[in-house]
Design a protein around this motif. Structure first.
Motif, PDB file in Angstrom:
ATOM      1  N   GLN A  40      80.965 -31.396  21.270  1.00 46.26           N
ATOM      2  CA  GLN A  40      79.688 -31.937  20.348  1.00 46.26           C
ATOM      3  C   GLN A  40      78.494 -30.973  20.595  1.00 46.26           C
ATOM      4  O   GLN A  40      78.013 -31.028  21.798  1.00 46.26           O
ATOM      5  CB  GLN A  40      79.410 -33.423  20.604  1.00 46.26           C
ATOM      6  N   ASP A  42      76.803 -28.128  21.975  1.00 42.39           N
ATOM      7  CA  ASP A  42      77.088 -27.361  23.073  1.00 42.39           C
ATOM      8  C   ASP A  42      77.822 -27.932  24.182  1.00 42.39           C
ATOM      9  O   ASP A  42      77.854 -27.243  25.392  1.00 42.39           O
ATOM     10  CB  ASP A  42      75.917 -26.428  23.472  1.00 42.39           C
ATOM     11  N   CYS A  43      77.938 -29.359  23.951  1.00 43.17           N
ATOM     12  CA  CYS A  43      78.632 -30.270  25.007  1.00 43.17           C
ATOM     13  C   CYS A  43      80.093 -30.592  25.000  1.00 43.17           C
ATOM     14  O   CYS A  43      80.637 -30.362  23.659  1.00 43.17           O
ATOM     15  CB  CYS A  43      78.023 -31.423  25.168  1.00 43.17           C
ATOM     16  N   TYR A  45      83.487 -32.382  26.819  1.00 43.65           N
ATOM     17  CA  TYR A  45      83.770 -33.618  27.534  1.00 43.65           C
ATOM     18  C   TYR A  45      85.292 -33.640  27.973  1.00 43.65           C
ATOM     19  O   TYR A  45      86.243 -33.495  27.238  1.00 43.65           O
ATOM     20  CB  TYR A  45      83.557 -34.881  26.725  1.00 43.65           C
ATOM     21  N   GLU A  86      77.624 -32.790  34.239  1.00 40.56           N
ATOM     22  CA  GLU A  86      77.486 -34.152  34.530  1.00 40.56           C
ATOM     23  C   GLU A  86      78.683 -34.915  34.950  1.00 40.56           C
ATOM     24  O   GLU A  86      79.470 -34.831  34.157  1.00 40.56           O
ATOM     25  CB  GLU A  86      76.592 -34.588  33.674  1.00 40.56           C
ATOM     26  N   LYS A 119      80.770 -33.960  31.441  1.00 39.13           N
ATOM     27  CA  LYS A 119      80.093 -33.457  30.396  1.00 39.13           C
ATOM     28  C   LYS A 119      79.492 -32.055  30.784  1.00 39.13           C
ATOM     29  O   LYS A 119      78.925 -32.040  31.600  1.00 39.13           O
ATOM     30  CB  LYS A 119      79.021 -34.378  29.977  1.00 39.13           C
ATOM     31  N   PHE A 120      80.060 -31.084  30.220  1.00 35.58           N
ATOM     32  CA  PHE A 120      79.536 -29.736  30.451  1.00 35.58           C
ATOM     33  C   PHE A 120      78.646 -29.413  29.209  1.00 35.58           C
ATOM     34  O   PHE A 120      78.901 -29.432  28.285  1.00 35.58           O
ATOM     35  CB  PHE A 120      80.700 -28.722  30.634  1.00 35.58           C
ATOM     36  N   THR A 121      77.498 -28.716  29.590  1.00 35.02           N
ATOM     37  CA  THR A 121      76.639 -28.398  28.502  1.00 35.02           C
ATOM     38  C   THR A 121      76.642 -26.636  28.714  1.00 35.02           C
ATOM     39  O   THR A 121      76.170 -26.380  29.967  1.00 35.02           O
ATOM     40  CB  THR A 121      75.116 -29.114  28.773  1.00 35.02           C
TER      41      THR A 121
END
Length: 142
Positions: A40, A42-43, A45, A86, A119-121
């Motif tokens: 979603q 730039d994130c 999951y 996160e 959660k990687f941004t």
């Protein structure tokens, strides 16, 4: 320069992601994981075990890198993203990315305390293809 749509299109076709964390001595640690369950903006999951070494590393240092690649017969293409990771325990996101078959890893189901979401941004990236590399900022992609 690739567009954001091209980069995300490439990433969404890959079945494996390599995720790097930083250990307590400042060294990178990498592991292969299944592709992100959700992308979603730039994130990205991912599902994982709360008890994993990676989760404790991300809780101590959120700096992360994710690498996607496709090794074709005549062409290799890869995208490395750097950003922050996160560890999420929120029931809503856990339910959203839960898939049939996950009980093989999390016996108690979606509420299993050993199930969490990473959660990687993405902030920056680097694209490699046809013997050329190019760096980019996620915010600058069109």
């Amino acid at each position: 320069m690739k567009t954001k749509e091209q980069i995300m299109g490439f990433i969404s076709k890959q079945k494996t992601a390599f995720i790097a964390s930083v250990d307590e001595n400042g060294f990178p640690n990498m592991k292969a994981m299944l592709a992100p369950r959700k992308i979603q903006g730039d994130c990205f999951y991912f599902s994982t075990n709360t008890s994993s070494m990676r989760v404790s590393q991300f809780m101590n240092n959120p700096k992360a890198s994710v690498y996607f690649y496709n090794r074709g017969r005549f062409k290799y293409e890869g995208i490395m993203l750097t950003g922050t990771m996160e560890v999420l325990q929120d029931d809503n996101i856990k339910r959203e990315i839960w898939q049939i078959g996950d009980t093989m890893y999390y016996k108690q189901g979606v509420t299993d305390p050993d199930y969490c979401v990473l959660k990687f941004t993405a902030i920056k990236g680097r694209h490699y293809c046809d013997l050329k590399s190019e760096s980019f900022d996620m915010a600058d992609l069109k």
